[in-house]
Design an enzyme around this catalytic site. Structure first.
Site, PDB file in Angstrom:
ATOM      1  N   CYS B  83     -47.133  49.545 -70.464  1.00 26.32           N
ATOM      2  CA  CYS B  83     -45.818  49.555 -69.800  1.00 26.32           C
ATOM      3  C   CYS B  83     -45.983  49.667 -68.278  1.00 26.32           C
ATOM      4  CB  CYS B  83     -44.969  50.683 -70.375  1.00 26.32           C
ATOM      5  SG  CYS B  83     -43.216  50.542 -70.033  1.00 26.32           S
ATOM      6  N   HIS B 174     -45.478  50.693 -76.521  1.00 31.08           N
ATOM      7  CA  HIS B 174     -46.149  52.001 -76.478  1.00 31.08           C
ATOM      8  C   HIS B 174     -46.784  52.394 -77.805  1.00 31.08           C
ATOM      9  CE1 HIS B 174     -44.569  53.254 -72.540  1.00 31.08           C
ATOM     10  NE2 HIS B 174     -43.483  52.577 -72.870  1.00 31.08           N
ATOM     11  N   GLU B 176     -48.960  54.531 -78.182  1.00 35.45           N
ATOM     12  CA  GLU B 176     -49.283  55.970 -78.125  1.00 35.45           C
ATOM     13  C   GLU B 176     -48.164  56.852 -78.667  1.00 35.45           C
ATOM     14  OE1 GLU B 176     -48.334  54.170 -75.625  1.00 35.45           O
ATOM     15  OE2 GLU B 176     -47.109  55.343 -74.239  1.00 35.45           O
TER      16      GLU B 176
END
Lengths: 292, 191
Positions: B83, B174, B176
């Protein structure tokens, strides 16, 4: 716990703000100063808390036109405040595609019993809390980010410290309980058992927690970070000070380097006048008492 | 994976903790990078997390990290930008006059899906490895990529959302914030 996609997206946006500073701004020029100084978001409002205090009277959601100007001036997320319980102000803010709504005790509450049912909105909400009970009640209502209430517009960090310490102490207490004691604890704290169980298991709030209310210096910001805040809101502290640009940038660096006293010393130098503070015992209106 | 690998996670602002957790699950050493002293000992890879690229770019420059990192990337250190991290690595940014490392031959559009109300979750193929959950949060996408860039995923409208060029990997989304470790494993395979 089952969570809707929207709630997850909204909680995750708060994660992207972590380690950052969210600054109150009243004009697009201030918003640009904040963005250039490294703010991770701005809070658009007509009057900063210190001026709300001074002006007295009823304080409401800002003019959408003014908020839109700030939205077009910066590329970072833009937040705005609505009154506690005023779900129509929230609907208006959602209609102008605000990135985060702060259902805030800084404005005059519109409802002294009910907060907004934030689960009815797609847009995310941040709410203030003084302790674990308030935080979990707001999360149950749909808040996807929490901040300590502190005492806005005072430049006095004592209440923010008190609230964050209170929250941490309660989280430690809950974490160290036996699982079968969580039912009773949930009853005492007046919070949903499911949320308290997640605190018990994770040892933290289920959402990101920032510090707010009284942060005026880089040292204040680093203090809140060392106490466990995941980021900091600075309201009156920046644009009520002698050199907003420099102070904004210093507070941003202090939040990143909160564990490095050498950097903190460097950024604390020569900042000019800090905002004139109000001591705790001189405060006429305790905003933190609003919305429990 | 082995513990002889150390990955630096840039920790000046944003969701760096989540990357640390994901990498830790894959069994490598993780080091948070806040100041140049954190780069004195060797790292084998570096992650630029999600957050605000304007804030991160400024903090990296002022801490003296920027030039050191730029050289490390040019020297071939494997890096992964998520991002905001993708914005930092991009050579061109369509809607921002700011430029950061400007090392990867891609043109990125910031906040390409609009404000938070435009944020969304989907599942999509990543690099032919399989379908993975993808969370787009005020995300950018790649509007054009140079000839040496390998495209690893696209959104349903065809915009590029993950890509690799030599030692550089970027995703708009994302991984994560999910339990899926596909992208992080892919990144470690670049080391």
């Amino acid at each position: 716990m089952i969570m809707s996609e929207q709630v997850k997206l909204n909680r995750d946006l708060a994660k992207m703000l972590k380690g950052g500073v969210i600054m109150d701004v009243t004009t697009s020029e201030q918003a640009r100063i904040a963005e250039d100084a490294g703010a991770c978001a701005v809070m658009a409002l007509e009057r900063i808390p210190a001026d709300i205090r001074q002006a007295g009277g009823v304080s409401r959601m800002s003019d959408p036109k003014m908020i839109k100007k700030i939205q077009s001036a910066v590329s970072i997320p833009v937040m705005a405040k609505c009154r506690i319980g005023h779900f129509v102000e929230a609907q208006i803010l959602e209609a102008i595609e605000i990135d985060y709504i702060d259902e805030s005790e800084v404005l005059s509450p519109a409802d002294d019993i009910y907060h907004i049912d934030k689960t009815m909105f797609k847009v995310p909400f941040v709410c203030g809390a003084r302790n674990l009970g308030e935080a979990l009640r707001r999360i149950a209502e749909g808040a996807t980010m929490i901040r300590t209430k502190g005492e806005p517009g005072t430049g006095d960090v004592i209440q923010a410290v008190r609230h964050l310490r209170a929250m941490n102490a309660e989280i430690s207490r809950i974490s160290s309980m036996r699982k079968d004691e969580i039912f009773e604890a949930a009853k005492e704290l007046q919070v949903p058992h499911e949320l308290l169980l997640s605190v018990h298991e994770e040892g933290r709030l289920p959402v990101v927690n920032f510090a707010a209310g009284g942060v005026a210096t880089p040292a204040d910001a680093a203090l809140m970070m060392q106490l466990g805040a995941e980021g900091v809101f600075v309201g009156s502290g920046i644009f009520k000070s002698g050199d907003p640009k420099k102070r904004a940038s210093a507070i941003v660096k202090a939040v990143t380097n909160y564990m490095d006293p050498a950097v903190l010393a460097e950024v604390s130098e020569d900042l000019g006048e800090a905002m004139v503070g109000i001591n705790e015992n001189e405060i006429a209106v305790l905003m933190a008492e609003r919305g429990k | 994976m082995d513990r002889n690998i150390t990955v630096g996670v840039v920790a000046v602002q944003g969701a760096f903790e989540e990357h640390c957790t994901a990498l830790d699950k894959l069994g490598v050493y993780v080091r948070e990078i806040r100041s140049p002293s954190d780069l004195l000992t060797k790292i084998n890879g570096m992650v630029f997390p999600g957050g605000e690229s304007t804030a991160q770019g400024k903090l990296l420059r002022e801490s003296g990290l920027f030039d050191i990192m730029l050289q490390m990337i040019k020297d071939g250190l494997p890096v992964y930008g998520t991002c905001a991290g993708m914005v930092l690595l991009a050579k061109h940014i369509e809607n921002d006059e700011r430029k950061h490392f400007a090392v990867m031959d891609i043109t990125v559009k910031r906040n390409a899906y609009g404000r938070q109300l435009g944020s969304f979750m989907t599942t999509g193929d990543f690099g032919g490895i399989g379908k993975i959950p993808m969370y787009f949060i005020r995300a950018p996408y790649i509007s054009s990529a140079g000839k040496d860039v390998t495209i690893l995923s696209r959104d349903e409208n065809g915009a590029i959302t993950a890509a690799r060029e030599a030692n550089m990997l970027v995703t708009s989304f994302h991984p994560e914030v999910t339990d899926d470790l596909t992208v992080h494993s892919y990144f470690l395979s670049m080391i």
